[in-house]
Scaffold this active site. Structure first.
Site, PDB file in Angstrom:
ATOM      1  CG  ASP A  54      -2.167   0.857   0.989  1.00  0.00           C
ATOM      2  OD1 ASP A  54      -3.205   0.616   1.614  1.00  0.00           O
ATOM      3  OD2 ASP A  54      -2.081   1.789   0.158  1.00  0.00           O
TER       4      ASP A  54
HETATM    5  C1  GLC Z   1      -4.323   4.357  -0.098  1.00  0.00           C
HETATM    6  C2  GLC Z   1      -5.207   3.202   0.292  1.00  0.00           C
HETATM    7  C3  GLC Z   1      -5.318   2.149  -0.774  1.00  0.00           C
HETATM    8  C4  GLC Z   1      -5.226   2.802  -2.136  1.00  0.00           C
HETATM    9  C5  GLC Z   1      -3.805   3.327  -2.277  1.00  0.00           C
HETATM   10  C6  GLC Z   1      -3.596   4.053  -3.614  1.00  0.00           C
HETATM   11  O1  GLC Z   1      -3.579   4.797   1.000  1.00  0.00           O
HETATM   12  O2  GLC Z   1      -4.948   2.540   1.519  1.00  0.00           O
HETATM   13  O3  GLC Z   1      -6.562   1.461  -0.565  1.00  0.00           O
HETATM   14  O4  GLC Z   1      -5.505   1.865  -3.158  1.00  0.00           O
HETATM   15  O5  GLC Z   1      -3.448   4.198  -1.215  1.00  0.00           O
HETATM   16  O6  GLC Z   1      -4.384   5.206  -3.659  1.00  0.00           O
END
Ligand code: GLC
Length: 731
Positions: free
Chosen positions: A260
């Site tokens: 993430d």
């Molecule tokens: C965010 C979220 C994730 C998302 C990623 C890209 O922090 O936790 O669900 O897909 O970053 O935006």
């Protein structure tokens, strides 16, 4: 050692040719532009230093970046273009929690298909969805993105989303790669605070949180995203048990794992490592393939290789996992023309699907004296009140980066359309925002109510009150909404409350003040027509709750598939705090599991939803009361539409294992079927049960069944009481 088949494949040949810098480049997912100049990105592409970008949705820019990869880089490997296409792209569908209330896998697949078509038309080829976290704590803002509290329902609906995004062929013109997230256990964030720790016993992890991910991977999900959360002391982004033992060794997942946002870099903040190099080492050795947003891989892989902290074989495997997905997506046929082709689409057709999804997401929770559906001929004046009645943006919900509010239709607009030639509509905002504590519009709202035949009150939460990092310690109505409800109640007019929110709200203190309650979640672009269709009876509401509604925040966690405990609360044992005699003896209150100050049942149970007709369940039957591991039982019940209009019902099957080597939930959803019945008609609904429906991870950490007695219910929600019994026997 890599098996020979890989070396001969296009992927293997590519890896063979790659320099270490080019291999590291494939592991990098960068935010575009995100502080990078577009020219520096282009230079990195020419040098093969980037394998994927996220948040670039300008088709011309995407077209040019892909062209550079194919025509100006040495190995010509195209980019993954990632985006959070969570519940729509330009056309926005209900938030996932609202879509889940439809209990309609085919519809949810359609919504994902439309999302993929619209996203691909802008060059996006990878979405960070579906989110499959199981959540039983609505304080957590990300419950809005989940498919609810139940592993079975989330497994069925999450798999449908994967199929919708990916299509029959991941290299299809309208297909985008899915990314199931957040692996794993994120929905159990302690105290409902985002990014918080999660302590989940392995049985619970395997019986509750992992099944939807396994189902989605079996449905072909191409990628997996790790969660931010610390799972039992080891953050998911460096958790070898999750990323190697479960994902690779047990599930044979052959896609790739992406972190993430900076979840590798923050391993140090969480206290797992002392710096970026150690974080990169921990993530790589645990099984992470691609790093999102942070650069620990790019900055430290060479040093880690020199220090023998990681192996070149591991790097090759990471690259292979990523290239294999790019190959599945058709990216390795190096066709710049095809990659630059983004087709147009039928927006009106998409809006019709959005309307249907919004209708089916609405849940009728209360309807005193059959106030709904409203009869236009009985109406002269309608008061529409509330800040969410006419807000094109707020009704879209959280995570709608590309939603187009210009095509968004509000309830006020649709109700006004319904009123033409029928009744007048008076709109009063009632509150500045859902959070305001002023009384500025209260008198105006009351005056409109006094002049009306019915009050249609639109309250709840703006979209920003749920979603990532937006958690609430108290999930009652924000601001002085309750005071507004009380003020309108004083007018004596019937009140239809339509709540838009990204979570269940604690409504015990206001539920008796309204005559009808429609829970709308955030219904998306076509909220207006969908809500009006339900309010005025064009459609009978068919939504069923995918999550339990607590009475008060303090009841959390409260969910249907709880354990029985050794002393379950009963109507006889429950004592309300107001009824306790002074100086009552310590053990005089029923010594069972409840809170003194609220009833031990939820306000609304999982699976609950009213209709404009009634469905009666009777005559439950089993083909046998004995099940063998090789056999099957057919369970059926008769469902009768005892009302006066045709409607849809979701018939639900629950099973309880009365005793196991670990204690088992009092009910578990094991099947559901949607039926449509004309008034007065009956249908026999049948379910097939085999031993596979009874398997679980037991005391010995084996996924198996255990002979013994079972109860089985068929009904319209998790409070179903039409019950049969059978025994699983070992022959
Ligand atoms: C965010 C979220 C994730 C998302 C990623 C890209 O922090 O936790 O669900 O897909 O970053 O935006």
């Amino acid at each position: 050692m890599r098996d020979q088949s890989v070396w001969q494949s296009p992927v293997g040949k590519l890896i063979n040719e790659m320099t270490l810098d080019e291999k590291i480049g494939q592991l990098m997912l960068i935010n575009s532009p995100g502080g990078h100049s577009i020219n520096s990105i282009k230079d990195d592409l020419r040098a093969g230093r980037i394998g994927a970008i996220l948040n670039e949705v300008d088709p011309e820019t995407v077209r040019e970046l892909q062209r550079i990869c194919i025509e100006e880089s040495r190995l010509r490997i195209p980019l993954l273009i990632g985006r959070d296409v969570i519940h729509g792209f330009r056309t926005v569908f209900p938030i996932p929690l609202g879509q889940a209330a439809s209990w309609d896998p085919e519809l949810i697949e359609q919504c994902a298909r439309v999302s993929a078509i619209e996203a691909k038309s802008r060059g996006v080829n990878w979405t960070y969805a579906p989110m499959l976290d199981i959540c039983r704590d609505p304080r957590w803002g990300r419950i809005a993105e989940t498919l609810g509290e139940d592993p079975y329902l989330t497994s069925v609906l999450g798999s449908a989303m994967v199929k919708g995004f990916q299509g029959d062929n991941l290299s299809g013109a309208d297909s985008i790669a899915a990314c199931v997230k957040h692996f794993a256990g994120y929905g159990a964030s302690e105290s409902g605070k985002d990014y918080n720790i999660t302590n989940i016993p392995e049985n619970e992890l395997r019986n509750v949180h992992l099944p939807p991910f396994k189902a989605a991977i079996e449905a072909g999900a191409a990628t997996v995203m790790t969660s931010f959360s610390d799972l039992n002391g080891i953050p998911a982004s460096a958790n070898e048990f999750l990323l190697k033992q479960v994902l690779r060794n047990e599930w044979n997942f052959n896609g790739f794992v992406v972190s993430d946002w900076e979840s590798v870099r923050i391993l140090q903040t969480a206290g797992l490592t002392e710096g970026d190099k150690e974080s990169a080492e921990a993530a790589i050795n645990a099984g992470m393939d691609m790093e999102m947003a942070s650069r620990t891989f790019a900055d430290h892989i060479k040093t880690l290789l020199d220090e023998n902290k990681i192996s070149m074989a591991a790097i090759d495997k990471m690259v292979e996992n990523i290239l294999r997905v790019k190959e599945r997506m058709g990216l390795l046929n190096f066709n710049a023309e095809r990659l630059g082709y983004f087709r147009e689409y039928d927006l009106n057709g998409h809006l019709e699907i959005a309307k249907e999804a919004a209708r089916k997401s609405l849940v009728l929770l209360k309807n005193n004296n059959y106030l709904l559906p409203l009869k236009k001929t009985n109406l002269t004046n309608v008061a529409v009140i509330g800040p969410l009645a006419d807000d094109k943006y707020e009704q879209l919900g959280t995570w709608i980066f590309d939603g187009d509010e210009n095509i968004s239709e509000t309830a006020l607009h649709a109700i006004t359309e319904e009123g033409k030639e029928n009744f007048s509509v008076k709109y009063v905002r009632g509150m500045h925002t859902t959070r305001s504590r002023s009384y500025d519009f209260f008198e105006e709202a009351k005056a409109a109510a006094y002049d009306s035949d019915v009050v249609l009150l639109f309250l709840g939460e703006e979209s920003i009150l749920s979603g990532e990092a937006h958690c609430r310690s108290d999930i009652s109505l924000p601001g002085n909404q309750a005071e507004l409800i009380n003020a309108l109640k004083e007018t004596g007019k019937p009140i239809v409350l339509v709540l838009m929110a990204g979570r269940p709200l604690a409504l015990e203190y206001i539920i008796d003040k309204v005559d009808a309650l429609v829970y709308a979640w955030h219904p998306g672009t076509m909220s207006g027509t969908a809500i009006a269709d339900i309010l005025f009876g064009k459609y009978s509401p068919s939504g069923k709750l995918p999550v339990t509604f607590p009475r008060v925040t303090g009841q959390i966690p409260v969910y249907y598939s709880q354990k029985n405990t050794g002393r379950p609360a009963t109507p006889e044992s429950f004592n309300h705090i107001d009824n306790l005699p002074i100086r009552a003896h310590q053990v005089s209150v029923g010594n069972t599991s409840f809170h003194l100050d609220t009833h031990y049942t939820p306000l609304f149970p999982f699976g609950f939803g009213l209709s404009y007709t009634e469905f009666h369940y009777s005559d439950i039957r089993l083909s046998s009361d004995k099940l063998t591991p090789q056999g099957k039982i057919l369970a059926s019940a008769t469902v009768t539409n005892t009302g006066n209009r045709e409607a849809e019902e979701t018939v639900q099957l629950y099973i309880r294992d009365l005793a196991g080597s670990i204690t088992r939930p009092v009910k578990e959803l094991k099947g559901f079927k949607k039926i449509r019945l004309e008034a007065g008609k009956s249908s026999v609904v049948e379910f097939e049960i085999t031993v596979n429906d009874l398997k679980f991870w037991n005391k010995y950490m084996k996924y198996t069944y255990e002979p013994g007695k079972f109860h089985l219910w068929i009904g319209g929600d998790s409070d179903a009481n039409l019950r049969a019994e059978f025994e699983l026997i070992q022959i």
